[in-house]
Scaffold this motif. Structure first.
Motif, PDB file in Angstrom:
ATOM      1  N   GLY A 812      68.065 -61.886  21.731  1.00 17.98           N
ATOM      2  CA  GLY A 812      68.185 -61.662  23.171  1.00 17.98           C
ATOM      3  C   GLY A 812      69.301 -60.713  23.517  1.00 17.98           C
ATOM      4  N   ALA A 813      70.434 -60.814  22.795  1.00 17.34           N
ATOM      5  CA  ALA A 813      71.588 -59.978  23.116  1.00 17.34           C
ATOM      6  C   ALA A 813      71.394 -58.549  22.650  1.00 17.34           C
ATOM      7  N   LEU A 814      70.629 -58.362  21.599  1.00 13.43           N
ATOM      8  CA  LEU A 814      70.574 -57.057  20.953  1.00 13.43           C
ATOM      9  C   LEU A 814      69.550 -56.129  21.597  1.00 13.43           C
ATOM     10  N   ASP A 815      68.288 -56.466  21.491  1.00 12.42           N
ATOM     11  CA  ASP A 815      67.256 -55.489  21.833  1.00 12.42           C
ATOM     12  C   ASP A 815      66.986 -55.407  23.329  1.00 12.42           C
ATOM     13  N   THR A 816      67.034 -56.546  24.016  1.00  7.93           N
ATOM     14  CA  THR A 816      66.648 -56.521  25.436  1.00  7.93           C
ATOM     15  C   THR A 816      67.613 -55.677  26.271  1.00  7.93           C
ATOM     16  N   SER A 817      68.922 -55.829  26.029  1.00  6.18           N
ATOM     17  CA  SER A 817      69.892 -55.020  26.779  1.00  6.18           C
ATOM     18  C   SER A 817      69.761 -53.552  26.429  1.00  6.18           C
ATOM     19  N   THR A 818      69.493 -53.278  25.150  1.00  7.03           N
ATOM     20  CA  THR A 818      69.318 -51.884  24.714  1.00  7.03           C
ATOM     21  C   THR A 818      68.159 -51.228  25.452  1.00  7.03           C
ATOM     22  N   VAL A 819      67.037 -51.939  25.554  1.00  6.61           N
ATOM     23  CA  VAL A 819      65.852 -51.390  26.231  1.00  6.61           C
ATOM     24  C   VAL A 819      66.149 -51.129  27.701  1.00  6.61           C
ATOM     25  N   ALA A 820      66.860 -52.053  28.348  1.00  6.67           N
ATOM     26  CA  ALA A 820      67.203 -51.855  29.765  1.00  6.67           C
ATOM     27  C   ALA A 820      68.087 -50.633  29.959  1.00  6.67           C
ATOM     28  N   ILE A 821      69.061 -50.431  29.052  1.00  2.25           N
ATOM     29  CA  ILE A 821      69.968 -49.277  29.163  1.00  2.25           C
ATOM     30  C   ILE A 821      69.200 -47.966  28.972  1.00  2.25           C
ATOM     31  N   GLU A 822      68.358 -47.895  27.925  1.00  2.83           N
ATOM     32  CA  GLU A 822      67.707 -46.613  27.638  1.00  2.83           C
ATOM     33  C   GLU A 822      66.705 -46.228  28.727  1.00  2.83           C
ATOM     34  N   TRP A 823      66.028 -47.216  29.338  1.00  2.00           N
ATOM     35  CA  TRP A 823      65.092 -46.861  30.407  1.00  2.00           C
ATOM     36  C   TRP A 823      65.832 -46.431  31.679  1.00  2.00           C
ATOM     37  N   ALA A 824      66.889 -47.173  32.024  1.00  2.00           N
ATOM     38  CA  ALA A 824      67.632 -46.814  33.235  1.00  2.00           C
ATOM     39  C   ALA A 824      68.261 -45.431  33.104  1.00  2.00           C
ATOM     40  N   PHE A 825      68.819 -45.154  31.923  1.00  2.00           N
ATOM     41  CA  PHE A 825      69.464 -43.848  31.757  1.00  2.00           C
ATOM     42  C   PHE A 825      68.425 -42.732  31.658  1.00  2.00           C
ATOM     43  N   SER A 826      67.228 -43.051  31.145  1.00  2.00           N
ATOM     44  CA  SER A 826      66.145 -42.061  31.145  1.00  2.00           C
ATOM     45  C   SER A 826      65.794 -41.653  32.573  1.00  2.00           C
ATOM     46  N   GLU A 827      65.688 -42.638  33.447  1.00  2.00           N
ATOM     47  CA  GLU A 827      65.359 -42.331  34.841  1.00  2.00           C
ATOM     48  C   GLU A 827      66.490 -41.558  35.509  1.00  2.00           C
ATOM     49  N   LEU A 829      68.530 -39.422  34.029  1.00  2.00           N
ATOM     50  CA  LEU A 829      68.451 -38.042  33.552  1.00  2.00           C
ATOM     51  C   LEU A 829      67.256 -37.311  34.153  1.00  2.00           C
ATOM     52  N   LYS A 830      66.188 -38.044  34.393  1.00  2.00           N
ATOM     53  CA  LYS A 830      64.974 -37.410  34.923  1.00  2.00           C
ATOM     54  C   LYS A 830      65.117 -37.084  36.408  1.00  2.00           C
ATOM     55  N   HIS A 831      66.065 -37.717  37.074  1.00  2.00           N
ATOM     56  CA  HIS A 831      66.220 -37.519  38.518  1.00  2.00           C
ATOM     57  C   HIS A 831      67.667 -37.113  38.817  1.00  2.00           C
ATOM     58  N   TRP A 975      75.620 -34.772  31.705  1.00  2.00           N
ATOM     59  CA  TRP A 975      74.581 -34.825  30.672  1.00  2.00           C
ATOM     60  C   TRP A 975      73.519 -33.768  30.933  1.00  2.00           C
ATOM     61  N   LYS A 976      73.010 -33.213  29.859  1.00  2.00           N
ATOM     62  CA  LYS A 976      71.866 -32.324  29.976  1.00  2.00           C
ATOM     63  C   LYS A 976      70.909 -32.599  28.814  1.00  2.00           C
ATOM     64  N   LEU A 977      69.647 -32.310  29.059  1.00  2.00           N
ATOM     65  CA  LEU A 977      68.630 -32.555  28.032  1.00  2.00           C
ATOM     66  C   LEU A 977      68.691 -31.444  26.986  1.00  2.00           C
ATOM     67  N   PRO A 978      68.369 -31.758  25.732  1.00  2.00           N
ATOM     68  CA  PRO A 978      68.524 -30.774  24.649  1.00  2.00           C
ATOM     69  C   PRO A 978      67.459 -29.680  24.688  1.00  2.00           C
ATOM     70  N   ASN A 979      67.788 -28.567  24.058  1.00  2.00           N
ATOM     71  CA  ASN A 979      66.837 -27.465  23.846  1.00  2.00           C
ATOM     72  C   ASN A 979      66.257 -26.927  25.150  1.00  2.00           C
ATOM     73  N   GLY A 980      67.072 -26.963  26.212  1.00  2.00           N
ATOM     74  CA  GLY A 980      66.633 -26.411  27.485  1.00  2.00           C
ATOM     75  C   GLY A 980      65.506 -27.187  28.142  1.00  2.00           C
ATOM     76  N   MET A 981      65.303 -28.432  27.747  1.00  2.00           N
ATOM     77  CA  MET A 981      64.229 -29.251  28.330  1.00  2.00           C
ATOM     78  C   MET A 981      64.507 -29.514  29.806  1.00  2.00           C
ATOM     79  N   SER A 984      61.704 -32.797  34.271  1.00  2.00           N
ATOM     80  CA  SER A 984      60.307 -33.180  34.462  1.00  2.00           C
ATOM     81  C   SER A 984      59.553 -33.297  33.143  1.00  2.00           C
ATOM     82  N   ASP A 985      60.103 -32.685  32.061  1.00  2.00           N
ATOM     83  CA  ASP A 985      59.437 -32.718  30.760  1.00  2.00           C
ATOM     84  C   ASP A 985      59.821 -33.936  29.921  1.00  2.00           C
ATOM     85  N   LEU A 986      60.751 -34.724  30.407  1.00  2.00           N
ATOM     86  CA  LEU A 986      61.209 -35.873  29.625  1.00  2.00           C
ATOM     87  C   LEU A 986      60.091 -36.910  29.505  1.00  2.00           C
TER      88      LEU A 986
END
Length: 1052
Positions: A812-827, A829-831, A975-981, A984-986
């Motif tokens: 519970g401590a390991l994967d669930t928090s990781t998934v929440a962080i990566e999705w929130a930070f993805s959004e 970066l996308k916005h 933060w910026k996306l790599p390789n000029g991405m 909207s392409d994320l």
């Protein structure tokens, strides 16, 4: 010659007249006797009745007739009224409900000759004589104690059977003959008598529909010499142990019943000979027939043989032969034997019964002295009982089935039932199981002369028993692996190849088998399931798609079940009924429906279903996540909450969080300085792993164990729709190859947990620990009752309980928090708009001179909205952990059966346009402005952590960690996306498991926000009209001078 012609003419005229007379009088079916209705049946001919309809295989002929006339069918065999019973329900009427009326045997001419006037057990009429003989049999030869006593005999004869086997039918009968000699007669056989052909011929003729007057060739078969030999041994006192014949002789010239003053039955030599002959016949041919048919089916079905060998190797190992003590553990062997006896009952029409009086059954009149034939062959192949694959050999139909072969379940009665059920059943089954197990365990087998298994003849010949028409021939091969094998333990698993070997179990051949199997079954059963399953026991189920046979709706789940189920719910409604294999499943897809299941009726749905994965990895459902609802779960939840997840503990762990976040920021600064791309998914996972080690285990991690791949794989497999969980009879096949993966995870986790527990116990003994961590608290309860007030001490805490609880907390401590962080930070970066507003809020609350602290979090309202919006679109567990209904219940007029599986589709609820308007699929945190919706399970529009009794107990700890990490990443870096991405392409695709992480890791390039860069960004926001660089540069210089004059501390 004229005389001869006239005689033939007279004879022909006589019979023509006679037949014409009888034909006219019997043109209509014989439906009534003395005005009483008989069961339906075919029209009998004069004199012979229906004897002409029996054919070479009467059990098959009568089965075909029963399809036309019914399961209780009336025929006439000569002048004898005969009732043929061909269904389980009818058999129960005759052999259980009215057993006393049909407990006798008809008098057969054959039994007069061979059974010394019906003085044996099998053909004796029902009465005191039969009861006494049966009692002798049971006590002296067939009881459980005698079965155990004869184990050394079976072991010796079994070893002798391990030689060169060619004619398996002959070898099986030879083996049973040897066992019979030792058990009944008390010595090894000699060449003076060859009982095999005599006993086999007895069984053939006793089942024969006989018109002959006598059986002349049986005259030489006389047991006189065996009896004389036992009497001589007794007089010479040469015998140390009494065998069955000795017991019988001890009753010679004695009344059968000592309390019978009339001495109606005095035991003489004919009684003893008849009884011995019955025992020899029963033990010899019946077991042989069962062995040869079961082994024929094993040879014809290599899949079954392989599965059986795998079970034997698992239970028995590779270094010894099978022992009787192993038999109760060989469940698949038991299924194979049941299936063989279903298709090939040893006595397909049993021994005929006879009615002792007139009786009415199902409105039909059964006359006294009627002969009763129980067609066990037809019952075993009844498609109303076994579905349309009733003629197929498929042992897995008995998985999770309580059907046995001892006469309690009338779907399967190869040994009969009731008073006249076979008394030697236990002895016979032990012999048959042991021989089958040994033959499969010790040898590989192939059919001779290149014969294909499809060419193996499965025809029978008819008698009282129905053996193979041709002997079973096979070629044995003694595999080298069955010689002295050194069973060594598996070496420690390395994380980088932990699952590679396990996944190879899902080979091409397995999937080919799976595809073939399901294609055949779907085609076979599709017609029978064309209508939707809208009702159960007359009660209305929720609407849903039509299930297929066997697999139900499993084929509709796809790669991302939460999305597939969401699409189905748009058609069938927010409370939808599907079938996953054999399991009724309710899918909930709206806030209103979720509130009904998780709040109003929460108590009914508070338990968890039993799944195969948790049996392996959660030590038999002993963890918190999958434990069934009850006192054990409540105690474990209390411990975890108080000792690890409470508000006080969240505050206590703040220094740990601060140190680990600072370490993460330093790592990213170094990456920024060198212009490296950072794998944020991996960094978040590493951070949570460090948290977990310190909070739960009480120390920093080392390189000895890498838990990350173990936990991630376990969460993927936990959410996997395992066919074994939904189609239990397929579990032994492991069609998806999951069990090796489960075992690999269990071994890796167990090695880690054992070392951690040992380490904590050693530190305690050495007095080296100043503070107690969570594991210390668990270990303090070791060998204690869970509930001190529980006098029964139902739950005693042992190492497996502690390991299961720790493993749940780590997962519970390991994967669930990781998934929440990566999705929130993805959004984020996308916005860019969201990122800019969030940074502005953090800078206004925290300032520019320090890092974010836990105390700042309540003030970061936009961060809270961003996280809510991310959890709405990307719930960590899109279907939560499944629940199970504890009882039948009606919800919204729909019947929810007990043991239904409940899936709460939080992914669908979060994207419900009826709740979130038409932009439900857009990332728009501002929808939560002035909204009191939270994520703690009170508002059912947003329940990423569940609600009710089974909601996530670590929610507060997890939210604190996630908010702090997100705030720090946004505050400290641009933060910026790599390789000029472009944003909207994320890619925003997920992969499915218990959690739903990103399909691809999140990669981004950090840029350290220095004083000048931060000031540059501030000035752009403050003076948007100044677009000329020179003017902007002047403004920056003035601002720097102003701040230096103010002596502001910070990184400028």
């Amino acid at each position: 010659m004229a005389s001869s012609i006239s005689t033939d003419a007279l004879l022909l005229t006589f019979f023509t007249t006679l037949i014409s007379f009888f034909f006219i009088t019997s043109r209509s079916k014989q439906k009534f006797k003395n005005g009483k209705k008989l069961p339906p049946g075919p029209r009998p001919l004069p004199i012979i009745g229906n004897l002409h309809m029996l054919g070479q295989l009467p059990h098959r002929s009568l089965s075909n007739l029963a399809k036309k006339y019914g399961s209780i069918m009336s025929i006439r065999l000569g002048n004898v009224p005969t009732i043929v019973v061909s269904s389980p329900e009818a058999a129960e009427l005759f052999l259980k409900i009215h057993d006393g009326v049909f407990a006798s045997r008809p008098k057969l001419q054959f039994a007069d000759y061979v059974s010394y006037g019906n003085k044996g057990l099998a053909f004796a009429p029902y009465g005191s004589y039969w009861r006494t003989v049966r009692k002798w049999y049971t006590l002296q030869l067939l009881s459980s104690s005698k079965v155990e006593l004869f184990e050394p005999i079976r072991r010796r004869e079994r070893a002798a059977a391990g030689g060169q086997v060619v004619d398996l039918s002959a070898k099986a009968v030879e083996l049973m003959e040897n066992i019979m000699y030792r058990m009944i007669i008390g010595r090894s056989k000699d060449d003076k008598f060859d009982l095999k052909p005599l006993a086999q011929e007895i069984l053939r003729l006793s089942g024969h529909f006989n018109i002959a007057d006598y059986v002349p060739f049986l005259a030489p078969f006389d047991l006189q010499e065996i009896i004389d030999e036992h009497q001589q041994d007794k007089h010479k006192r040469q015998k140390k142990h009494r065998d069955f014949v000795d017991v019988m002789l001890s009753h010679l010239d004695q009344p059968m019943n000592p309390n019978d003053e009339s001495q109606l039955h005095i035991i003489n030599r004919t009684n003893i000979k008849a009884i011995i002959l019955d025992m020899i016949t029963g033990s010899l041919d019946t077991s042989t027939v069962a062995i040869e048919w079961a082994f024929s089916e094993i040879l014809k079905h290599p899949r079954v043989k392989t599965h059986h060998q795998k079970e034997l190797e698992s239970v028995v190992g590779m270094t010894r032969m099978v022992e009787e003590a192993d038999l109760p553990k060989l469940t698949y062997l038991d299924m194979v034997l049941k299936e063989s006896l279903r298709l090939h009952p040893v006595a397909p029409l049993l021994i005929p019964h006879e009615s002792l009086e007139d009786i009415m059954i199902n409105e039909y009149h059964i006359p006294k002295k009627s002969r009763i034939l129980i067609n066990t062959w037809a019952i075993g192949r009844d498609s109303n009982v076994r579905s349309d694959n009733a003629n197929d050999f498929f042992p897995e139909r008995f998985v999770n089935s309580n059907i046995d072969i001892r006469g309690h379940n009338f779907q399967l009665i190869p040994f009969g039932s009731g008073r006249r059920g076979c008394p030697g059943m236990q002895m016979g089954l032990t012999n048959v199981r042991l021989v089958l197990a040994q033959l499969v365990h010790c040898f590989e087998w192939k059919l001779p002369d290149g014969m294909l298994r499809s060419d193996l003849s499965m025809s029978e010949k008819f008698g009282l028993t129905a053996p193979r028409a041709k002997h079973l021939l096979a070629m044995p091969v003694y595999p080298p692996q069955h010689s002295n094998i050194n069973l060594t333990t598996t070496p420690p698993l390395k994380s980088h190849h932990l699952f590679s070997g396990a996944r190879m179990a899902s080979s091409i051949s397995t999937y080919a088998l799976l595809l073939t199997f399901f294609t055949t079954l779907i085609s076979f059963f599709f017609i029978t399931s064309r209508s939707k399953q809208k009702f159960r026991n007359g009660k209305k189920l929720p609407p849903g798609p039509r299930p297929l046979p066997i697999i139900g709706n499993l084929h509709m789940l796809g790669q991302l079940p939460h999305r597939s189920l969401s699409n189905l719910a748009k058609k069938y409604g927010s409370i939808m009924s599907i079938r996953l294999g054999n399991v009724p499943t309710i899918v909930v897809s709206s806030p209103e429906a979720a509130e009904l299941f998780l709040k109003i009726h929460d108590g009914v749905f508070a338990s968890r279903p039993k799944i195969q994965f948790s049996d392996y990895v959660s030590y038999g459902n002993k963890g918190l996540g999958f434990a069934p609802y009850g006192s054990y779960w409540r105690t474990v939840r209390k411990w975890c909450t108080l000792e690890l997840l409470s508000s006080s503990k969240v505050k206590l762990f703040e220094p740990i969080r601060r140190r680990e976040v600072e370490s993460l920021v330093d790592q990213i600064k170094r990456a920024a300085a060198s212009g490296q791309v950072v794998d944020l998914s991996a960094k978040a996972l590493e951070l949570m792993e460090n948290f977990m080690y310190r909070m739960i285990i009480g120390r920093s991690k080392d390189d000895k164990f890498d838990l990350k791949p173990l936990i991630q794989e376990s969460l993927r497999l936990t959410g996997h729709f395992n066919i074994s969980d939904y189609v239990p009879f397929l579990a032994p096949l492991d069609l998806q190859g999951l069990i090796p993966q489960f075992e690999a995870i269990r071994e890796g986790c167990d090695n880690f947990l054992e070392e951690i527990i040992d380490e904590h116990q050693q530190d305690k003994h050495k007095g080296q620990k100043k503070h107690r961590d969570f594991i210390d608290v668990m270990l303090s309860q070791l060998d204690q009752p869970m509930n001190p007030n529980d006098e029964s001490q139902l739950h005693i805490i042992d190492r497996t309980n502690i390991k299961a609880i720790i493993l749940d907390m780590i997962s519970g401590a390991l994967d669930t928090s990781t998934v929440a962080i990566e999705w929130a930070f993805s959004e984020i970066l996308k916005h860019p708009r969201v990122k800019t507003r969030l940074r502005k809020e953090i800078e206004s609350v925290v300032g520019m001179t320090r890092m974010v602290k836990k105390a700042d979090l309540p003030k970061l309202t936009y961060l809270d909205m961003v996280l809510k919006e991310s959890l709405r679109l990307h719930p960590v567990t899109p279907l939560l952990i499944p629940r199970e209904s504890l009882e039948d219940i009606t919800i919204n007029e729909y019947h929810i059966p007990k043991k239904s599986r409940i899936l709460i589709n939080t992914w669908a609820i979060g994207r419900d346009s009826n709740v979130w308007s038409d932009n439900a699929n857009d990332f728009f945190p501002e929808r939560f402005v002035n909204s009191n919706i939270d994520v703690r399970g009170h508002n059912f529009q947003l329940i990423p952590f569940g609600a009710g009794r089974r909601r996530c107990p670590g929610m507060q700890m997890g939210l604190t960690n996630v908010r702090l990490v997100l705030a720090q990443l946004v505050h400290c870096f641009e933060w910026k996306l790599p390789n000029g991405m472009l944003p909207s392409d994320l890619c925003m695709s997920e992969k499915f498991g218990l959690t739903a992480p990103r399909a691809k890791h999140l990669l981004a390039m950090p840029v350290t926000i220095t004083g000048e860069l931060r000031l540059f960004l501030e000035c752009i926001r403050a003076y948007p009209k100044f677009v000329m660089f020179r003017e902007l540069k002047g403004i920056m210089q003035m601002e720097i001078f102003r701040r230096e004059e103010m002596d502001t501390n910070g990184e400028y």
